[in-house]
Design an enzyme around this catalytic site. Sequence first.
Site, PDB file in Angstrom:
ATOM      1  N   HIS A   1     -42.956 122.731  58.645  1.00  0.00           N
ATOM      2  CA  HIS A   1     -43.770 121.909  59.561  1.00  0.00           C
ATOM      3  C   HIS A   1     -45.240 122.327  59.566  1.00  0.00           C
ATOM      4  O   HIS A   1     -46.047 121.694  60.260  1.00  0.00           O
ATOM      5  CB  HIS A   1     -43.233 121.982  60.989  1.00  0.00           C
ATOM      6  CG  HIS A   1     -41.844 121.446  61.151  1.00  0.00           C
ATOM      7  ND1 HIS A   1     -41.493 120.180  60.744  1.00  0.00           N
ATOM      8  CD2 HIS A   1     -40.708 122.007  61.661  1.00  0.00           C
ATOM      9  CE1 HIS A   1     -40.202 119.986  61.001  1.00  0.00           C
ATOM     10  NE2 HIS A   1     -39.708 121.081  61.547  1.00  0.00           N
TER      11      HIS A   1
ATOM     12  N   ASP B   1     -33.574 120.292  55.388  1.00  0.00           N
ATOM     13  CA  ASP B   1     -33.540 120.646  56.820  1.00  0.00           C
ATOM     14  C   ASP B   1     -33.282 119.359  57.628  1.00  0.00           C
ATOM     15  O   ASP B   1     -33.619 118.257  57.174  1.00  0.00           O
ATOM     16  CB  ASP B   1     -34.885 121.252  57.195  1.00  0.00           C
ATOM     17  CG  ASP B   1     -34.938 121.840  58.602  1.00  0.00           C
ATOM     18  OD1 ASP B   1     -34.891 123.085  58.713  1.00  0.00           O
ATOM     19  OD2 ASP B   1     -35.068 121.059  59.561  1.00  0.00           O
TER      20      ASP B   1
ATOM     21  N   HIS C   1     -34.803 118.359  60.114  1.00  0.00           N
ATOM     22  CA  HIS C   1     -36.100 117.789  60.510  1.00  0.00           C
ATOM     23  C   HIS C   1     -36.935 117.459  59.274  1.00  0.00           C
ATOM     24  O   HIS C   1     -36.898 118.207  58.281  1.00  0.00           O
ATOM     25  CB  HIS C   1     -36.886 118.794  61.362  1.00  0.00           C
ATOM     26  CG  HIS C   1     -36.143 119.268  62.573  1.00  0.00           C
ATOM     27  ND1 HIS C   1     -35.430 120.452  62.599  1.00  0.00           N
ATOM     28  CD2 HIS C   1     -35.993 118.709  63.799  1.00  0.00           C
ATOM     29  CE1 HIS C   1     -34.879 120.608  63.799  1.00  0.00           C
ATOM     30  NE2 HIS C   1     -35.204 119.564  64.543  1.00  0.00           N
TER      31      HIS C   1
ATOM     32  N   ASP D   1     -29.897 123.775  60.008  1.00  0.00           N
ATOM     33  CA  ASP D   1     -29.764 123.068  61.288  1.00  0.00           C
ATOM     34  C   ASP D   1     -29.167 121.672  61.107  1.00  0.00           C
ATOM     35  O   ASP D   1     -29.075 120.909  62.065  1.00  0.00           O
ATOM     36  CB  ASP D   1     -31.107 123.019  62.052  1.00  0.00           C
ATOM     37  CG  ASP D   1     -32.289 122.674  61.187  1.00  0.00           C
ATOM     38  OD1 ASP D   1     -32.090 122.272  60.021  1.00  0.00           O
ATOM     39  OD2 ASP D   1     -33.434 122.795  61.676  1.00  0.00           O
TER      40      ASP D   1
HETATM   41 ZN   LIG Z   1     -35.301 122.066  61.255  1.00  0.00          ZN
END
Ligand SMILES: [Zn+2]
Length: 341
Positions: A157, A192, A194, A281
């Site tokens: 990120h 991931d 996200h 995750d």
């Molecule tokens: Zn993540």
Amino acid sequence: MRTFYAAETAQHAPKTFMLRGRIAQNEERAERAERLLAGLARLDLKAEEPPAAPAGTRSTVHSIRYLEFLETAYAAWSKLPGAGEEVLPNTHPLLPGPTYPTGIVGRTGWHLGDLAVPIGPGTWPAVARAADAAVAAAEVAATGASAYALARPPGHHASREVAGGHCFLNNAAIAAEVMIARGARPAILDIDVHHGNGTQAITYDRGDILFVSIHTDPSSFYPWFWGYAHETGAGAGEGANINLPLPVGADDEAWLGAIRVALGHIARFGADSLVLSLGLDIHASDPLGGMSVTTEGIGRAGELMGRAGLPTAIIQEGGYLSEPLTDNIAAFLSGFLGASS
Ligand SMILES: [Zn+2]
């Protein structure tokens, strides 16, 4: 397979996290690394301390002023009257102006994109050493083998000069730059849960790196503003950015199907090596997760990746404290090693 982990990364111990208007405990805790190391030990993989990366490696991806901010922010913040125990923003330049602020409060708002990235006294040594682990894995991949970096905190990120979502330095993008400097043509695959918005921002106008991300649909999930299928790259990078969003709750079948699609794109791009942003995750029991992937599904993903046959720098991204975290890293690497041997 060589694996890398720097013990100094345990010094990063963030406390604060904002969740639905509530100040909560930050989930990106040092105990994550202990559970991941237990998974490596189960496969008889012994993590090596990475060497310190050469000066200048981090600035292939991040601006000098951002790196200086990360290194000095805690000391400057501590001198503020009544300072809290962590560096946290309270204002952001949502209408960006031309002027880089001189004070620590302004710079904190400039560089910390959300409330998941508090800076404490141990943050800088930890993030620098996490990037060293990624560089070490990339150096191995550049020689034609695969390696794993237990990089904590994660990185995908983080953009050129904005931290966010538990990430400060973009370990995967730094790894890709190391491989490109060795003459490679890598793809970055991000699995991931996200979207890897920082990696996308860094590579968006680049034609020499393919970025593919499989993640929960950002219309209902972090990072909200990026990760949509119509974001395909710009300029020389047009067509070299591929987002494969999946609905909330996606299961093994949907997730593995998207990985097969991603590997097809990577083959057509002609990548000779891979940086894998491995977020665990995606598992159904992850506290920050949004999918329903099982440990068995994670093992099958490892097999798919191993069968692809590309020298791979596997970089740890998310995967928070849950009972199966140790099982999940062991399942992925076991599947990868079984299929690639
Ligand atoms: Zn993540």
